[in-house]
Scaffold this motif. Structure first.
Motif, mmCIF file in Angstrom:
data_model
loop_
_atom_site.group_PDB
_atom_site.id
_atom_site.type_symbol
_atom_site.label_atom_id
_atom_site.label_comp_id
_atom_site.label_asym_id
_atom_site.label_seq_id
_atom_site.Cartn_x
_atom_site.Cartn_y
_atom_site.Cartn_z
ATOM 1 N N VAL A 88 0.818 -1.207 0.000
ATOM 2 C CA VAL A 88 0.000 0.000 0.000
ATOM 3 C C VAL A 88 0.855 1.262 0.000
ATOM 4 O O VAL A 88 0.362 2.344 -0.330
ATOM 5 N N LEU A 89 2.143 1.150 0.351
ATOM 6 C CA LEU A 89 3.000 2.330 0.427
ATOM 7 C C LEU A 89 3.815 2.525 -0.842
ATOM 8 O O LEU A 89 3.818 3.613 -1.431
ATOM 9 N N LEU A 129 1.294 5.157 10.744
ATOM 10 C CA LEU A 129 0.991 5.107 9.318
ATOM 11 C C LEU A 129 0.033 6.238 8.943
ATOM 12 O O LEU A 129 -0.904 6.528 9.686
ATOM 13 N N PRO A 130 0.245 6.903 7.801
ATOM 14 C CA PRO A 130 -0.680 7.968 7.370
ATOM 15 C C PRO A 130 -2.097 7.440 7.200
ATOM 16 O O PRO A 130 -2.317 6.285 6.817
ATOM 17 N N ALA A 131 -3.063 8.313 7.458
ATOM 18 C CA ALA A 131 -4.478 7.916 7.440
ATOM 19 C C ALA A 131 -4.948 7.368 6.088
ATOM 20 O O ALA A 131 -5.698 6.388 6.052
ATOM 21 N N PRO A 132 -4.557 7.945 4.931
ATOM 22 C CA PRO A 132 -5.023 7.359 3.663
ATOM 23 C C PRO A 132 -4.569 5.920 3.453
ATOM 24 O O PRO A 132 -5.313 5.109 2.882
ATOM 25 N N LEU A 133 -3.380 5.586 3.930
ATOM 26 C CA LEU A 133 -2.916 4.211 3.795
ATOM 27 C C LEU A 133 -3.709 3.280 4.703
ATOM 28 O O LEU A 133 -4.020 2.140 4.323
ATOM 29 N N LEU A 134 -4.030 3.747 5.903
ATOM 30 C CA LEU A 134 -4.873 2.941 6.791
ATOM 31 C C LEU A 134 -6.250 2.715 6.186
ATOM 32 O O LEU A 134 -6.812 1.623 6.288
ATOM 33 N N SER A 135 -6.776 3.732 5.527
ATOM 34 C CA SER A 135 -8.083 3.587 4.881
ATOM 35 C C SER A 135 -8.028 2.558 3.756
ATOM 36 O O SER A 135 -8.949 1.753 3.582
ATOM 37 N N THR A 136 -6.943 2.569 2.987
ATOM 38 C CA THR A 136 -6.783 1.585 1.909
ATOM 39 C C THR A 136 -6.711 0.173 2.461
ATOM 40 O O THR A 136 -7.304 -0.767 1.913
ATOM 41 N N ILE A 137 -5.993 0.005 3.571
ATOM 42 C CA ILE A 137 -5.885 -1.321 4.186
ATOM 43 C C ILE A 137 -7.237 -1.789 4.703
ATOM 44 O O ILE A 137 -7.603 -2.963 4.557
ATOM 45 N N CYS A 167 9.142 -1.744 3.571
ATOM 46 C CA CYS A 167 8.242 -0.734 4.133
ATOM 47 C C CYS A 167 7.909 -1.034 5.590
ATOM 48 O O CYS A 167 7.669 -0.114 6.376
ATOM 49 N N ARG A 168 7.887 -2.304 5.972
ATOM 50 C CA ARG A 168 7.710 -2.625 7.383
ATOM 51 C C ARG A 168 8.907 -2.170 8.204
ATOM 52 O O ARG A 168 8.761 -1.794 9.374
ATOM 53 N N LEU A 169 10.089 -2.179 7.595
ATOM 54 C CA LEU A 169 11.274 -1.720 8.321
ATOM 55 C C LEU A 169 11.210 -0.235 8.646
ATOM 56 O O LEU A 169 11.826 0.218 9.618
ATOM 57 N N LYS A 181 -7.287 -7.559 20.168
ATOM 58 C CA LYS A 181 -7.809 -6.670 19.138
ATOM 59 C C LYS A 181 -6.704 -5.831 18.525
ATOM 60 O O LYS A 181 -6.607 -5.677 17.311
ATOM 61 N N LYS A 182 -5.826 -5.302 19.390
ATOM 62 C CA LYS A 182 -4.727 -4.481 18.897
ATOM 63 C C LYS A 182 -3.738 -5.298 18.084
ATOM 64 O O LYS A 182 -3.254 -4.865 17.056
ATOM 65 N N ARG A 183 -3.450 -6.526 18.523
ATOM 66 C CA ARG A 183 -2.505 -7.372 17.808
ATOM 67 C C ARG A 183 -3.016 -7.719 16.415
ATOM 68 O O ARG A 183 -2.291 -7.695 15.439
ATOM 69 N N ALA A 184 -4.317 -8.026 16.312
ATOM 70 C CA ALA A 184 -4.868 -8.411 15.016
ATOM 71 C C ALA A 184 -4.789 -7.252 14.021
ATOM 72 O O ALA A 184 -4.440 -7.451 12.868
ATOM 73 N N SER A 185 -5.101 -6.049 14.446
ATOM 74 C CA SER A 185 -5.062 -4.914 13.526
ATOM 75 C C SER A 185 -3.637 -4.633 13.062
ATOM 76 O O SER A 185 -3.414 -4.302 11.915
ATOM 77 N N SER A 186 -2.674 -4.761 13.958
ATOM 78 C CA SER A 186 -1.289 -4.512 13.570
ATOM 79 C C SER A 186 -0.794 -5.569 12.598
ATOM 80 O O SER A 186 -0.089 -5.263 11.630
ATOM 81 N N GLU A 187 -1.153 -6.818 12.827
ATOM 82 C CA GLU A 187 -0.739 -7.891 11.931
ATOM 83 C C GLU A 187 -1.388 -7.744 10.554
ATOM 84 O O GLU A 187 -0.762 -8.028 9.530
ATOM 85 N N ASP A 188 -2.638 -7.320 10.529
ATOM 86 C CA ASP A 188 -3.307 -7.114 9.250
ATOM 87 C C ASP A 188 -2.630 -6.015 8.447
ATOM 88 O O ASP A 188 -2.511 -6.111 7.227
ATOM 89 N N ILE A 189 -2.183 -4.970 9.140
ATOM 90 C CA ILE A 189 -1.482 -3.880 8.447
ATOM 91 C C ILE A 189 -0.173 -4.387 7.871
ATOM 92 O O ILE A 189 0.185 -4.069 6.728
#
Length: 461
Positions: free
Chosen positions: A339-340, A435-443, A422-424, A406-414
């Motif tokens: 996504v980045l 992470l910028p908001a538009p990228l979170l929205s895309t995910i 990009c993860r580095l 809940k927090k772990r699942a969202s981070s792993e999905d990202i």
């Protein structure tokens, strides 16, 4: 059939002297053989000004003509930064559109200036002075110019505000503080420069779509391409080398990024600018003059230093890189891209042995909160059962994963929608907050589509 014995010429010394004069006379132009040289290129012969300018313009037009990507009447967006390379690019385009030039360039040119003064920590006076010079420069070339703030990349694509270049219009800087906050969270200058490069590329593509341009011209010369190639190897982007070095970057299907100046050396651009008295409005600052604080700056020093001693270094690096390509389907689904950076995701499968898998195994084994008995089961799923790398988790116990499920699942999905390099960038950080908001929205959109497919899969015939 002719033979050397069928004829003879006694005055062989005259032939050798004539050949020697043509090949060893360092004062004559390599092309016309009649004028004195005005520029001596490193590792090449010298040229007079007329022949050099003719060869330079031909090289630029040939780079655009051989690809046959740009057609007559296309709208092309030029990434103008105010640096020497981008100013020379505008001059070459303007020269190619001149009526006196045979086979002139016929396409609509739109110039975009991305204001990154806040990130570069420029004062208001410096920003206004550079902006005024850029406005005058674009008007001198008689091109249509637009400007946008780099922080606009944090908005949704429909909300990005691109304005015409004008003294009376100021760019929107309302998201500058948010961008600076994101950059401040990153661990080092290497991650900051890498993120800024990716965000700038994202903004260029968004601007091209809003301005109805399907091509983007960038002013990367041979030294820039070679430096980026070596830097991206160090950053874990080896699978993207051919994309970086090739003339066309087609990671986005609807917008292509072209590099028509990748065959130009920095010496050629300097001599071209000196002849036409072209001044750069901004100086490139990667920390090259001082101590190297990032991989990009260190690579820049290494490349320029090696090129000064061995003139073929830059050419060998980027010519080799453009021949290397990763295995995989070129016509893959967009949802399988990062996504980045829009590169192919390199997440490994459960039965694949790779360096990324080895790094993940080492990270899990060295983690205090992961039980070794669950290692085999978690690696088969391709995921770890703890976010121990996040700085917010100060203390961790064996039940931390269940308490923060809940927090772990969202981070792993990202992380599943970010490539390894990009993860580095966001390592040791809480990714949803960095992470910028538009990228979170895309995910989130991709996750929703994946969950919907999973729900209706049992109902499909």
């Amino acid at each position: 059939m002719c033979s050397l014995n069928d004829c003879s010429y006694n005055d062989n010394n005259e032939i050798h002297e004539f050949t020697k004069d043509l090949s060893t006379d360092a004062t004559l132009c390599r092309k016309c053989r009649s004028k004195d040289i005005d520029i001596l290129l490193v590792g090449q012969s010298g040229y007079c000004n007329a022949c050099f300018l003719t060869a330079t313009n031909h090289k630029f037009r040939a780079a655009l003509g051989k690809s046959k990507i740009i057609r007559h009447g296309n709208s092309v967006l030029v990434d103008y930064s105010g640096e020497l390379n981008s100013t020379v690019l505008l001059h070459l385009i303007k020269t190619g559109m001149s009526e006196s030039v045979h086979k002139k360039l016929i396409f609509k040119t739109v110039v975009l200036y991305i204001d990154d003064s806040t990130v570069m920590k420029e004062t208001d006076e410096e920003r206004c002075a550079v902006r005024s010079k850029i406005i005058e420069q674009i008007k001198d070339f008689a091109f249509t110019g637009y400007t946008v703030s780099l922080s606009e990349v944090l908005k949704k694509e429909d909300d990005v505000n691109i304005k015409l270049v004008d003294h009376d219009q100021e760019v929107d800087n309302e998201n500058n503080d948010q961008l600076l906050t994101i950059l401040a969270k990153l661990p080092d200058d290497t991650s900051r420069l890498d993120l800024l490069f990716q965000l700038r590329r994202k903004l260029l593509i968004v601007a091209a779509r809003k301005l109805n341009c399907d091509k983007i011209l960038q002013a990367d010369c041979a030294t820039d391409v070679a430096t980026k190639v070596l830097a991206n190897i160090c950053l874990g982007r080896s699978a993207q080398l051919s994309t970086l070095a090739n003339f066309c970057d087609a990671r986005c299907a609807d917008v292509k990024i072209l590099k028509p100046m990748r065959d130009f050396t920095q010496q050629e651009l300097l001599h071209y600018s000196e002849y036409y008295k072209i001044d750069s409005l901004k100086l490139r600052d990667l920390g090259v003059s001082g101590p190297a604080t990032s991989i990009q700056a260190l690579t820049q020093k290494f490349t320029t230093g090696l090129e000064s001693q061995f003139s073929g270094t830059v050419s060998v690096v980027f010519r080799t890189a453009e021949k290397l390509s990763a295995r995989g389907n070129e016509n893959q689904d967009v949802e399988n891209n990062c996504v980045l950076c829009d590169a192919k995701l390199d997440n490994e499968s459960s039965d694949q042995v790779s360096a990324i898998r080895a790094i993940r195994v080492s990270r899990i084994v060295s983690s205090d909160c992961v039980l070794i008995k669950n290692l085999s089961r978690n690696m088969e799923k391709g995921e770890s059962n703890c976010e121990s790398s996040q700085p917010d988790d100060k203390e961790c116990s064996a039940n931390c994963c269940r308490s923060n499920k809940k927090k772990r699942a969202s981070s792993e999905d990202i992380q599943k929608y970010l490539c390894y390099s990009c993860r580095l960038i966001f390592r040791n950080l809480n990714i949803p907050n960095a992470l910028p908001a538009p990228l979170l929205s895309t995910i989130e959109q991709r996750l929703a589509l994946r969950n919907m497919r999973r729900e209706i899969n049992d109902f499909l015939l």
